[in-house]
Design an enzyme around this catalytic site. Structure first.
Site, PDB file in Angstrom:
ATOM      1  CE  LYS A  20      -3.773  -2.365   2.425  1.00  0.00           C
ATOM      2  NZ  LYS A  20      -4.521  -2.425   3.722  1.00  0.00           N
ATOM      3  CE1 TYR A  60      -9.006  -3.526   0.915  1.00  0.00           C
ATOM      4  CE2 TYR A  60      -8.392  -1.445  -0.081  1.00  0.00           C
ATOM      5  CZ  TYR A  60      -8.054  -2.587   0.634  1.00  0.00           C
ATOM      6  OH  TYR A  60      -6.757  -2.774   1.073  1.00  0.00           O
ATOM      7  CG  ASN A 125      -3.283  -2.710   7.257  1.00  0.00           C
ATOM      8  OD1 ASN A 125      -3.251  -2.198   6.135  1.00  0.00           O
ATOM      9  ND2 ASN A 125      -4.253  -3.502   7.644  1.00  0.00           N
ATOM     10  CG  HIS A 128      -4.777  -6.420  -0.411  1.00  0.00           C
ATOM     11  ND1 HIS A 128      -5.973  -6.514   0.254  1.00  0.00           N
ATOM     12  CD2 HIS A 128      -4.850  -7.284  -1.453  1.00  0.00           C
ATOM     13  CE1 HIS A 128      -6.745  -7.414  -0.379  1.00  0.00           C
ATOM     14  NE2 HIS A 128      -6.083  -7.879  -1.418  1.00  0.00           N
ATOM     15  CD  GLU A 139      -8.287  -9.237  -3.657  1.00  0.00           C
ATOM     16  OE1 GLU A 139      -7.123  -9.644  -3.457  1.00  0.00           O
ATOM     17  OE2 GLU A 139      -9.139  -9.112  -2.757  1.00  0.00           O
TER      18      GLU A 139
HETATM   19  P1  IDP Z   1      -7.222  -7.333   5.401  1.00  0.00           P
HETATM   20  O1  IDP Z   1      -6.460  -6.242   4.694  1.00  0.00           O
HETATM   21  O2  IDP Z   1      -6.404  -7.943   6.512  1.00  0.00           O
HETATM   22  O3  IDP Z   1      -7.810  -8.351   4.472  1.00  0.00           O
HETATM   23  P2  IDP Z   1      -9.933  -6.275   5.696  1.00  0.00           P
HETATM   24  O4  IDP Z   1     -10.845  -6.530   6.856  1.00  0.00           O
HETATM   25  O5  IDP Z   1     -10.240  -6.907   4.392  1.00  0.00           O
HETATM   26  O6  IDP Z   1      -8.440  -6.628   6.181  1.00  0.00           O
HETATM   27  O7  IDP Z   1      -9.858  -4.698   5.538  1.00  0.00           O
HETATM   28  C1  IDP Z   1      -9.216  -4.147   4.410  1.00  0.00           C
HETATM   29  C2  IDP Z   1      -8.391  -2.957   4.842  1.00  0.00           C
HETATM   30  O8  IDP Z   1      -9.249  -1.948   5.346  1.00  0.00           O
HETATM   31  C3  IDP Z   1      -7.410  -3.213   5.980  1.00  0.00           C
HETATM   32  O9  IDP Z   1      -6.202  -3.815   5.567  1.00  0.00           O
HETATM   33  C4  IDP Z   1      -7.196  -1.805   6.487  1.00  0.00           C
HETATM   34  O10 IDP Z   1      -6.310  -1.064   5.607  1.00  0.00           O
HETATM   35  C5  IDP Z   1      -8.579  -1.205   6.346  1.00  0.00           C
HETATM   36  N1  IDP Z   1      -9.316  -1.321   7.610  1.00  0.00           N
HETATM   37  C6  IDP Z   1      -9.916  -2.431   8.092  1.00  0.00           C
HETATM   38  N2  IDP Z   1     -10.491  -2.181   9.286  1.00  0.00           N
HETATM   39  C7  IDP Z   1     -10.239  -0.871   9.545  1.00  0.00           C
HETATM   40  C8  IDP Z   1     -10.577   0.006  10.636  1.00  0.00           C
HETATM   41  O11 IDP Z   1     -11.206  -0.375  11.607  1.00  0.00           O
HETATM   42  N3  IDP Z   1     -10.135   1.293  10.519  1.00  0.00           N
HETATM   43  C9  IDP Z   1      -9.425   1.747   9.449  1.00  0.00           C
HETATM   44  N4  IDP Z   1      -9.102   0.970   8.419  1.00  0.00           N
HETATM   45  C10 IDP Z   1      -9.498  -0.328   8.458  1.00  0.00           C
HETATM   46 MG    MG Z   2      -9.378  -8.267   3.126  1.00  0.00          MG
END
Ligand code: IDP
Ligand code: MG
Length: 164
Positions: A20, A60, A125, A128, A139
């Protein structure tokens, strides 16, 4: 004939992995590539890209309606740094990729995982990874054209993949 998984013949899997924009800004591209490469996976597609809003929203789409959705799309599409989009191939790469990456919330991500070692906030974080065969197929198709994914063989494949 063996079954096809995520569009690859012979039972070999592919997954979509993306550094990212925060990972790019923080000089973590090489570290992330290194972890997949040294684990034993094969890089079959890579490009730097600033995704359009449409691409990020499709990527997303399952999270549409969540309070952080608009911020997430803005973060991915700002252009302050590119996303490094990749396709990695190999045995169990979808599940193994998720293990290498670690939990979504860096507080839950174990040390030794990418998120566990390099970030502290769920909103930044750094990486992805596809979470299932279905999302990997979706994807890879969204981010790459067919001709951008290269089929090639490891010269030393047996040293990585043999089961006996
Ligand atoms: P993943 O990336 O581990 O698959 P997902 O639940 O699919 O996690 O969420 C996608 C992305 O959305 C996360 O990697 C993060 O960047 C963002 N995200 C998820 N939950 C939150 C939150 O509570 N606050 C802000 N961003 C979030
Ligand atoms: Mg995800």
């Amino acid at each position: 004939a063996q079954k096809s998984i995520a569009g690859v013949p012979g039972g070999i899997e592919r997954t979509f992995i993306a550094v990212k924009p925060d990972g790019t800004q923080r000089f973590l591209i090489g570290e992330i590539i290194k972890r997949f490469e040294t684990k034993g996976y094969k890089l079959v597609a890579i490009k730097a890209i600033v995704p359009s809003r449409t691409l990020a929203e499709k990527h997303y789409e399952d999270l549409k309606g969540r309070p952080f959705f608009n911020g997430l799309v803005k973060y991915m599409t700002s252009g302050a740094a590119p996303v490094i989009a990749m396709v990695w191939e190999g045995k169990d790469v979808i599940r193994q990729g998720r293990r290498l990456i670690g939990a979504t919330n860096p507080l839950e991500a174990q040390p030794g995982t990418i998120r566990g070692d390099f970030c502290i906030s769920v909103g930044r974080n750094i990486i992805h990874g596809s979470d299932s065969f279905e999302s990997a197929e979706k994807e890879i198709g969204l981010w790459f054209g067919k001709s951008e994914v290269i089929e090639w063989e490891f010269g030393n494949a047996e040293w990585v993949t043999a089961d006996n």
